[in-house]
Structure formats: C-alpha cells, structure tokens
Design an enzyme around this catalytic site. Structure first.
Site, PDB file in Angstrom:
ATOM      1  N   ARG A  66       0.820  -1.222   0.000  1.00 53.17           N
ATOM      2  CA  ARG A  66       0.000   0.000   0.000  1.00 53.17           C
ATOM      3  C   ARG A  66       0.851   1.268   0.000  1.00 53.17           C
ATOM      4  NH1 ARG A  66      -4.767  -2.265   3.830  1.00 53.17           N
ATOM      5  NH2 ARG A  66      -6.140  -2.863   2.113  1.00 53.17           N
ATOM      6  N   LYS A 101     -20.176 -16.200   3.360  1.00 59.79           N
ATOM      7  CA  LYS A 101     -21.599 -15.992   3.643  1.00 59.79           C
ATOM      8  C   LYS A 101     -22.337 -15.301   2.505  1.00 59.79           C
ATOM      9  CE  LYS A 101     -22.835 -15.113   7.980  1.00 59.79           C
ATOM     10  NZ  LYS A 101     -23.019 -14.161   9.089  1.00 59.79           N
ATOM     11  N   GLY A 105     -10.117  -8.447  -0.914  1.00 59.10           N
ATOM     12  CA  GLY A 105      -8.862  -8.877  -0.301  1.00 59.10           C
ATOM     13  C   GLY A 105      -8.504 -10.343  -0.480  1.00 59.10           C
ATOM     14  N   GLY A 113     -13.930  -3.567   0.918  1.00 61.28           N
ATOM     15  CA  GLY A 113     -15.284  -3.058   1.194  1.00 61.28           C
ATOM     16  C   GLY A 113     -15.748  -2.066   0.139  1.00 61.28           C
TER      17      GLY A 113
END
Ligand code: AMP
Length: 397
Positions: free
Chosen positions: A36, A205, A355, A378
C-alpha cells in the site's frame, strides 16, 4: 462527468493534503507488507515534481482504547516512505496542535510531512470515523488543496476523506490521486462490460454478498457460485449439504434468486469433502447428491472446475470476488488457483475484487497478470452493489 484528478490542479508551492491508504500490517514495529505504501508513490512523487508541500494523512487499524495507540502508531510508515522516496519524511506524532501547525508553517516546496494515524481521533468520541465537523474543518484549515488517494476507505464518510474536502477553503481545489483513478477506470469498465460478462462469487456468507448478487444478476450473463456460499444456494435447491457451511438466514433470498434468475446462476456439482475442518485428514471428491450427514465440502470438485471453465472460455469480462474453497488450508485452495491460472492463460479480461481473492492471486503469482486487482475490499464490494462511494462523491460535487 469526468472526475477531477491531481493533474487538473495547480499545486505549485501549495500545501497539498493527501489522504493515502497506509493501513499496512505491522508486526513488532516492522512493516510486513509495504504494497500500500508503494501504491501511494505515484501521487506523492507527482506532487513533489510539481513543487508542492506534501502533507500526508492515513488511518492505521482501529483505535478504540488507549492500548490501541501504540500498535497503530504510523511512525514506521514515515521511515519506510523516507527510504522508498530517498528523502526525509517528517513524522508528526499527533493529529493536531502546535507541533503540526508549526511544521506546516515552516514547510518549503518538496517537503513532506506524515501526520499521525487519523484514527487517534477516534479515542474520544470517534471524531475521525463519525466525520466530526470540527475535526474536518481543522484539518482542512491546514492546507490549500485536497487529494483523495485512499480507495480502501472511499465507501466510508470519515473526517479525513470527506470532512476535509467539505470544509476546504477553496472547494474547487479537490481531486483524486492516481491510485483511485486507476481503480475507478478498471471498475468503470463494468458499467458497460464486453459480453459475455461472467461473475464469479465465492467466500463464506451469502448475507455479505446479497447487494452484489442483486445488482450483478441484472447485468451479468452468468454468476458462477463457489465457496461456502454455494451450499446455501444448494440447500435452497433441496440438496442435503451435510455439515457444510450454511447461512440459514439467506435461504429465502437464495430461493428467490433461483426462482427469478435461475438460468443465470451456475452452482457446483461436486466438491472436495471431508469430515473435519483440517488440513490433516484426506478428502474425497463427491457429487453434491452424495454428501453424507457427516461430510462438509471445503472446495469445489474437478467437474465443477470444468463446468466453470466452459462458461469462461468465451468470456470477454470477468469479475471475481471470494475464493472457491477454504483458501487458508493448503488442500482446499487448489481449484481457486487453477481457475485463476485459467483466466490468465486464456487472456480473459479479469477484475479481482476484494482482499481474499487478490491475496490468493498474489500467492500463485498471477496478481500482476490480471487486468486489475482491486485493493479496496469493502469499497469494491459497495461499488459492485451499485452504491455511491462518499469519498468519491465529495470530489464529484
Ligand atoms: P469472504 O470474506 O466472504 O470472501 O469469505 C472468505 C472466506 O470464505 C475464506 O476465509 C474461506 O476460507 C471461506 N470459505 C471458502 N469456501 C468455503 C467452504 N467451502 N466452507 C467454508 N468456508 C469457506
């Protein structure tokens, strides 16, 4: 409307506040993975070339209590950045106050300051994460120009990414950096994707991906579903899934999708199954209709891999979120790796979103060979859900 980038602004001798994403893993004060930080260099170097005074902000981890402060101190990032840039990066150990203000006052062109972790402001009253008005206005008062280059937090409205541009004196002096520009360019090709457009979804999920499924099922030609989430769909279809992962609160949602858009959904037909969630025990390959009550599927099987490949063969655009098996266990990562390699070997335009799948691609050395590996988990998911990202919207205004 084209979003403004740092290239569109005059930044010579200006105090340029850049929101970066330096949320890197740090162990015992050492940076474990500097991806990053390296990713932020293009924007920082451009600002230096243009003789700007560069003031960097970033969050690092979460700060909820006093003991979180030390482990989330940004100082190691300043050191790493100094060595990558070959020039001094002055670290300010606080997020506000005289030391910071004096340091900025005394800056010359091409000087660089890194401000302490913006989430230190969360310790009392969650000021950063709640986009506290006073904090955003204070940080905005420190500079002339604001550049957002932190894609990973673009789906959040925090003081450091939304508060600063909202309160900046000259609101036309806001833009995105090169990292966000690259992310948006890659993701925008999903607005009008070349067809066939195939989506691959894995992971644990269904609940976490409901928005993504609802949005993408309208646009994609097929959605190939693997990972733990496939079992909730298979259960909804009436199969016995043994001890496999079940997200029972999403069964009704799966039934609805299968009823309304069933022709678009492709589910696994076989699995690598075992009785224990470990790497030690041998697994067997079984068709979905043969799973016993004691068994759980931890990876897709070879027939499913070929089935998925048959849909991908002529694909012109692929977006993939979530691994197809329990990627953390060596035995159950095989088919995720094989499908990643298939996409690369067949030169299929692939966007890896999130990720886990990007990490998987990194480990099997294909990350740099895909069209785009999106860094913001996200934020990317919310983009795929069709949501607006506040960190981008505020620049667009
Ligand atoms: P997500 O964060 O939703 O993308 O989920 C990623 C997680 O899904 C990883 O930790 C995987 O181990 C897990 N996962 C993938 N396939 C399975 C499976 N068949 N059973 C249980 N967990 C799985």
């Amino acid at each position: 409307m084209k979003i403004k980038t740092i290239r569109d602004l005059d930044i010579k001798n200006k105090k340029v506040l850049i929101r970066c994403d330096f949320n890197v893993p740090i162990k015992d004060g050492k940076i474990v993975d500097d991806t990053r930080i390296v990713g932020a260099l293009d924007t920082i170097c451009y600002a230096l070339e243009k003789d700007a005074k560069v003031i960097l902000f970033s969050h690092l981890g979460r700060v909820k209590e006093e003991k979180d402060l030390e482990k989330n101190n940004l100082e190691p990032v300043a050191k790493k950045l100094s060595s990558l840039l070959g020039r001094n990066v002055k670290f300010i150990p606080t997020t506000r106050g005289q030391e910071l203000e004096n340091a900025i006052q005394n800056m010359k062109s091409k000087d660089i300051i890194l401000v302490q972790n913006t989430r230190y402001e969360d310790l009392e009253g969650k000021k950063e994460s709640s986009n506290d008005c006073e904090l955003g206005a204070y940080w905005a008062s420190l500079g002339d120009v604001f550049i957002n280059d932190a894609f990973g937090t673009a789906h959040r409205a925090h003081a450091s990414n939304v508060g600063i541009p909202t309160h900046l004196n000259d609101k036309s002096n806001v833009a995105i950096g090169f990292l966000i520009e690259k992310e948006l360019k890659a993701l925008e090709c999903l607005e009008n994707p070349k067809k066939p457009y195939i989506v691959i979804l894995g992971g644990a999920k269904v609940t976490d991906k409901i928005g993504v499924i609802e949005n993408l099922v309208k646009k994609a030609d097929k959605i190939l579903i693997g990972g733990g989430m496939a079992f909730t769909f298979l259960k909804a279809e009436g199969f016995h899934i043994g001890k496999s992962l079940l997200d029972s609160e999403s069964i009704d949602f799966c039934k609805k999708v299968l009823k309304e858009q069933g022709e678009k959904i492709v589910l696994p037909v076989d699995f690598a199954v075992t009785n224990e969630f470990t790497n030690e025990e041998e697994y067997r390959v079984k068709d979905i209709s043969d799973l016993s009550v004691e068994e759980m599927g931890l990876d897709i099987g070879p027939k499913t891999l070929h089935l998925f490949e048959s849909y991908l063969e002529n694909a012109k655009t692929v977006v993939w979120n979530g691994p197809l098996g329990v990627y953390e266990l060596e035995k159950y990562k095989k088919n995720t790796d094989k499908l990643l390699k298939y996409l690369v070997d067949h030169n299929i335009k692939t966007i890896l979103a999130g990720g886990d799948i990007v990490a998987a691609a990194n480990v099997c050395n294909v990350k740099d060979k895909v069209y785009h590996a999106s860094t913001g988990g996200g934020a990317t998911l919310e983009y795929l859900e069709g949501k607006k990202l506040p960190g981008i919207e505020v620049i667009n205004k």
